[in-house]
Design a protein around this motif. Structure first.
Motif, PDB file in Angstrom:
ATOM      1  N   LEU A 254      50.791  38.542  32.279  1.00  0.00           N
ATOM      2  CA  LEU A 254      51.331  39.240  33.482  1.00  0.00           C
ATOM      3  C   LEU A 254      52.958  40.018  33.195  1.00  0.00           C
ATOM      4  O   LEU A 254      53.111  40.755  34.024  1.00  0.00           O
ATOM      5  CB  LEU A 254      52.177  37.920  34.115  1.00  0.00           C
ATOM      6  CG  LEU A 254      51.085  36.917  34.979  1.00  0.00           C
ATOM      7  CD1 LEU A 254      51.697  35.786  35.502  1.00  0.00           C
ATOM      8  CD2 LEU A 254      50.122  37.760  35.802  1.00  0.00           C
ATOM      9  N   THR A 255      53.181  39.912  31.857  1.00  0.00           N
ATOM     10  CA  THR A 255      54.528  41.066  31.642  1.00  0.00           C
ATOM     11  C   THR A 255      53.828  42.533  31.128  1.00  0.00           C
ATOM     12  O   THR A 255      54.930  43.260  30.902  1.00  0.00           O
ATOM     13  CB  THR A 255      55.350  40.371  30.528  1.00  0.00           C
ATOM     14  OG1 THR A 255      54.696  39.954  29.585  1.00  0.00           O
ATOM     15  CG2 THR A 255      55.929  38.912  31.110  1.00  0.00           C
ATOM     16  N   ARG A 260      45.751  42.265  34.612  1.00  0.00           N
ATOM     17  CA  ARG A 260      44.930  43.148  35.558  1.00  0.00           C
ATOM     18  C   ARG A 260      43.762  43.450  34.738  1.00  0.00           C
ATOM     19  O   ARG A 260      42.622  43.590  35.352  1.00  0.00           O
ATOM     20  CB  ARG A 260      45.799  44.304  35.823  1.00  0.00           C
ATOM     21  CG  ARG A 260      45.148  45.579  36.632  1.00  0.00           C
ATOM     22  CD  ARG A 260      45.584  46.696  36.914  1.00  0.00           C
ATOM     23  NE  ARG A 260      46.091  47.324  35.233  1.00  0.00           N
ATOM     24  CZ  ARG A 260      45.170  47.964  34.766  1.00  0.00           C
ATOM     25  NH1 ARG A 260      43.922  47.897  35.003  1.00  0.00           N
ATOM     26  NH2 ARG A 260      45.675  48.210  33.427  1.00  0.00           N
ATOM     27  N   ARG A 261      43.918  43.732  33.580  1.00  0.00           N
ATOM     28  CA  ARG A 261      42.864  44.253  32.587  1.00  0.00           C
ATOM     29  C   ARG A 261      41.539  42.994  32.762  1.00  0.00           C
ATOM     30  O   ARG A 261      40.251  43.301  32.880  1.00  0.00           O
ATOM     31  CB  ARG A 261      43.010  44.521  31.240  1.00  0.00           C
ATOM     32  CG  ARG A 261      41.836  45.088  30.396  1.00  0.00           C
ATOM     33  CD  ARG A 261      42.452  45.666  28.981  1.00  0.00           C
ATOM     34  NE  ARG A 261      41.127  46.252  28.321  1.00  0.00           N
ATOM     35  CZ  ARG A 261      41.008  46.788  27.274  1.00  0.00           C
ATOM     36  NH1 ARG A 261      42.292  46.462  26.501  1.00  0.00           N
ATOM     37  NH2 ARG A 261      39.996  47.251  26.525  1.00  0.00           N
ATOM     38  N   LEU A 262      41.904  41.755  32.514  1.00  0.00           N
ATOM     39  CA  LEU A 262      41.010  40.757  32.535  1.00  0.00           C
ATOM     40  C   LEU A 262      40.336  40.626  33.892  1.00  0.00           C
ATOM     41  O   LEU A 262      39.220  40.118  34.173  1.00  0.00           O
ATOM     42  CB  LEU A 262      41.507  39.331  32.022  1.00  0.00           C
ATOM     43  CG  LEU A 262      42.065  39.429  30.538  1.00  0.00           C
ATOM     44  CD1 LEU A 262      42.785  37.961  30.127  1.00  0.00           C
ATOM     45  CD2 LEU A 262      40.896  39.721  29.870  1.00  0.00           C
ATOM     46  N   VAL A 263      41.129  40.904  35.128  1.00  0.00           N
ATOM     47  CA  VAL A 263      40.703  40.759  36.467  1.00  0.00           C
ATOM     48  C   VAL A 263      39.461  41.759  36.469  1.00  0.00           C
ATOM     49  O   VAL A 263      38.131  41.625  37.103  1.00  0.00           O
ATOM     50  CB  VAL A 263      41.695  41.043  37.185  1.00  0.00           C
ATOM     51  CG1 VAL A 263      40.868  41.221  38.643  1.00  0.00           C
ATOM     52  CG2 VAL A 263      42.863  39.989  37.574  1.00  0.00           C
ATOM     53  N   GLU A 264      39.818  43.140  35.867  1.00  0.00           N
ATOM     54  CA  GLU A 264      38.616  44.118  35.971  1.00  0.00           C
ATOM     55  C   GLU A 264      37.548  43.888  34.800  1.00  0.00           C
ATOM     56  O   GLU A 264      36.433  44.567  35.119  1.00  0.00           O
ATOM     57  CB  GLU A 264      39.366  45.456  35.891  1.00  0.00           C
ATOM     58  CG  GLU A 264      40.496  45.741  37.110  1.00  0.00           C
ATOM     59  CD  GLU A 264      41.197  46.953  36.723  1.00  0.00           C
ATOM     60  OE1 GLU A 264      41.408  47.581  35.482  1.00  0.00           O
ATOM     61  OE2 GLU A 264      42.040  47.304  37.556  1.00  0.00           O
ATOM     62  N   GLU A 265      37.857  43.359  33.842  1.00  0.00           N
ATOM     63  CA  GLU A 265      36.942  43.300  32.720  1.00  0.00           C
ATOM     64  C   GLU A 265      36.791  41.683  32.490  1.00  0.00           C
ATOM     65  O   GLU A 265      37.311  41.401  31.111  1.00  0.00           O
ATOM     66  CB  GLU A 265      37.122  44.156  31.557  1.00  0.00           C
ATOM     67  CG  GLU A 265      37.507  45.625  31.867  1.00  0.00           C
ATOM     68  CD  GLU A 265      37.829  46.270  30.709  1.00  0.00           C
ATOM     69  OE1 GLU A 265      37.115  46.608  29.902  1.00  0.00           O
ATOM     70  OE2 GLU A 265      39.019  46.849  30.641  1.00  0.00           O
ATOM     71  N   PRO A 266      36.222  40.998  33.034  1.00  0.00           N
ATOM     72  CA  PRO A 266      36.420  39.505  32.770  1.00  0.00           C
ATOM     73  C   PRO A 266      35.332  39.200  31.584  1.00  0.00           C
ATOM     74  O   PRO A 266      35.501  38.256  31.017  1.00  0.00           O
ATOM     75  CB  PRO A 266      35.591  38.796  33.851  1.00  0.00           C
ATOM     76  CG  PRO A 266      34.703  40.124  34.530  1.00  0.00           C
ATOM     77  CD  PRO A 266      35.771  41.122  34.473  1.00  0.00           C
ATOM     78  N   ALA A 332      40.932  43.742  23.325  1.00  0.00           N
ATOM     79  CA  ALA A 332      39.541  44.187  22.728  1.00  0.00           C
ATOM     80  C   ALA A 332      39.409  44.113  21.292  1.00  0.00           C
ATOM     81  O   ALA A 332      38.540  44.623  20.842  1.00  0.00           O
ATOM     82  CB  ALA A 332      39.031  45.332  23.519  1.00  0.00           C
ATOM     83  N   ARG A 333      40.318  43.457  20.656  1.00  0.00           N
ATOM     84  CA  ARG A 333      40.266  43.585  19.125  1.00  0.00           C
ATOM     85  C   ARG A 333      39.063  42.991  18.606  1.00  0.00           C
ATOM     86  O   ARG A 333      38.826  41.690  18.954  1.00  0.00           O
ATOM     87  CB  ARG A 333      41.335  42.802  18.737  1.00  0.00           C
ATOM     88  CG  ARG A 333      41.684  43.025  17.136  1.00  0.00           C
ATOM     89  CD  ARG A 333      42.834  42.163  16.592  1.00  0.00           C
ATOM     90  NE  ARG A 333      44.079  42.758  17.103  1.00  0.00           N
ATOM     91  CZ  ARG A 333      44.745  43.626  16.822  1.00  0.00           C
ATOM     92  NH1 ARG A 333      44.516  44.201  15.441  1.00  0.00           N
ATOM     93  NH2 ARG A 333      45.834  44.127  17.033  1.00  0.00           N
ATOM     94  N   ARG A 367      39.810  35.157  37.900  1.00  0.00           N
ATOM     95  CA  ARG A 367      38.414  35.475  38.889  1.00  0.00           C
ATOM     96  C   ARG A 367      39.218  34.963  40.275  1.00  0.00           C
ATOM     97  O   ARG A 367      39.082  35.662  41.321  1.00  0.00           O
ATOM     98  CB  ARG A 367      37.438  34.609  38.576  1.00  0.00           C
ATOM     99  CG  ARG A 367      36.444  34.856  39.634  1.00  0.00           C
ATOM    100  CD  ARG A 367      35.078  33.890  39.119  1.00  0.00           C
ATOM    101  NE  ARG A 367      35.276  32.453  39.177  1.00  0.00           N
ATOM    102  CZ  ARG A 367      35.562  31.730  38.179  1.00  0.00           C
ATOM    103  NH1 ARG A 367      35.374  32.219  36.874  1.00  0.00           N
ATOM    104  NH2 ARG A 367      35.723  30.562  38.376  1.00  0.00           N
ATOM    105  N   ARG A 368      39.944  33.865  40.360  1.00  0.00           N
ATOM    106  CA  ARG A 368      40.245  33.310  41.650  1.00  0.00           C
ATOM    107  C   ARG A 368      41.477  33.687  42.206  1.00  0.00           C
ATOM    108  O   ARG A 368      41.929  33.659  43.051  1.00  0.00           O
ATOM    109  CB  ARG A 368      40.286  31.752  41.540  1.00  0.00           C
ATOM    110  CG  ARG A 368      38.451  31.315  41.076  1.00  0.00           C
ATOM    111  CD  ARG A 368      38.539  29.771  41.463  1.00  0.00           C
ATOM    112  NE  ARG A 368      38.785  29.384  42.792  1.00  0.00           N
ATOM    113  CZ  ARG A 368      39.042  28.153  43.171  1.00  0.00           C
ATOM    114  NH1 ARG A 368      38.845  27.271  42.262  1.00  0.00           N
ATOM    115  NH2 ARG A 368      39.286  28.119  44.419  1.00  0.00           N
TER     116      ARG A 368
END
Length: 399
Positions: A254-255, A260-266, A332-333, A367-368
């Protein structure tokens, strides 16, 4: 006149950032001498290659009596007295024997079988969060409840007794507790677990306690004391540590732009969890000493039999010799041989359980609750830093 070794642990300018002295030591090459808060002066290992070597070489042990070291001289960062009666303090052949039983019963299949139940717990906790409404503390409302329920379900602890484990674990893990209170809590926990083991012998079950009671390896069987000590280690490793990393990971995501990236790329959640494990310090610096059993060279420095070594995992996991751009959180490492769970004989037996819980938790949160955010600015979050605990005292969130 000899220069006194620096006091250890070192202070960091942020709870989730390794101290600058650790990077200096790592770049200087080889172990350095330090004076821990308690016990005798010792060596500190900060490089990745050196850490893996110390954790896997038979030249090092975890039992100080075997190494000829007095209990009061054991290097440590906590006043709590050390004990040799735990699984983590055993050396081969005793450790090898106990670990065979763990691998026979605490299998990847058993952990994976917990995933659907863990998903149900996570979804229920998020439902309760949504029903209550923001703001709320993510640690108490989500991270702690999740870890307690999962570990108790694994062990087969009745739901009516789950609160006991939170009380006992905090008494043992937090230094605000007196050594006497911590010792009393350990004895209460051991007595409770021993009672469950007796019940499982009388009435077999399919939970982990029942499996350990029934397990036989080459005709050998665990005693009730051995079962109790194994369960105590699993409980401690699977309770507060996973709860802490759940909120630590969320704070870091969150910092920056990670959440946001995990929301868009689960689909990145599995690799993100391992990268967060590499990047995020958990155990306070150099908590568990190793003892030199025979003269050995580490990173170009000769260590003598009877010396002690502390390993700084957070520093080793930021070593540029092992990781590209080590101070960058790369969700994504692809190549990520981190040692957040240790390495060698004493690698954390609960690693697969912790990884599974964290994957389920982050996947469900992103996701939620895609709009999740901190209530306070990041620099106004207060931190709790203990021997096995490093997390926000509270992590207030809204969405």
């Amino acid at each position: 006149m000899p220069v006194a070794p620096p006091a250890f642990p070192f202070l960091s300018d942020h709870a989730l950032r390794p101290a600058a002295e650790l990077a200096d030591a790592r770049e200087g090459g080889g172990p350095i001498r330090v004076q821990p808060r308690y016990g005798a002066p010792c060596w500190l290992v900060t490089r990745y290659e050196d850490a893996r070597f110390v954790m896997s070489s038979p030249a090092f042990g975890r039992n100080w009596e075997r190494a000829g070291i007095d209990t009061e001289d054991v290097a440590r960062v906590t006043p709590v007295e050390v004990t040799n009666d735990t699984f983590s303090a055993q050396d081969p052949p005793d450790h090898t024997r106990l670990r065979r039983f763990i691998f026979r019963t605490f299998t990847p299949n058993r952990v994976e079988a917990l995933r659907p139940g863990t998903q149900e717990i996570v979804d229920r906790l998020i439902d309760e969060m949504i029903e209550k409404g923001p703001p709320l503390d993510l640690y108490t409302r989500f991270g702690l409840n999740l870890s307690v329920e999962v570990i108790c379900n694994l062990l087969g602890v009745p739901s009516s007794d789950k609160e006991r484990f939170t009380i006992w674990a905090e008494a043992v893990l937090l230094s605000a507790t007196s050594p006497e209170h911590a010792a009393a809590s350990v004895e209460q926990m051991k007595a409770y677990l021993a009672g469950l083991a007796v019940l499982r012998r009388q009435e077999p079950t399919d939970d982990l306690i029942g499996a350990l009671v029934r397990a036989r390896v080459e005709g050998d069987q665990l005693s009730d004391d051995e079962i109790t000590n194994l369960l105590r280690i699993l409980l401690g490793a699977g309770h507060e540590t996973t709860a802490s990393q759940t909120v630590n990971f969320t704070y870091l995501l969150l910092t920056g732009d990670g959440y946001r990236r995990l929301v868009e790329e689960p689909e990145l959640v599995p690799t993100a969890v391992d990268e967060l494990l590499r990047f995020t310090p958990l155990i306070s610096q150099g908590s568990l000493a190793r003892f030199v059993l025979t003269d050995v060279e580490v990173g170009g420095t000769l260590l003598r039999a009877g010396d002690q070594v502390l390993i700084e995992l957070a520093a080793a996991n930021r070593d540029a010799a092992a990781f590209k751009d080590p101070d960058t959180l790369d969700l994504a490492r692809k190549s990520n041989p981190h040692i957040a769970f240790g390495h060698g004989l004493h690698r954390c037996v609960g690693a697969s359980l912790a990884r599974m819980e964290l994957q389920v938790a982050l996947a469900a949160l992103t996701r939620r609750l895609p709009g999740l955010r901190l209530v306070r600015p990041p620099d106004q979050v207060d931190w709790l830093i203990e021997r096995f605990v490093r997390r926000p005292k509270e992590l207030e969130v809204t969405w």
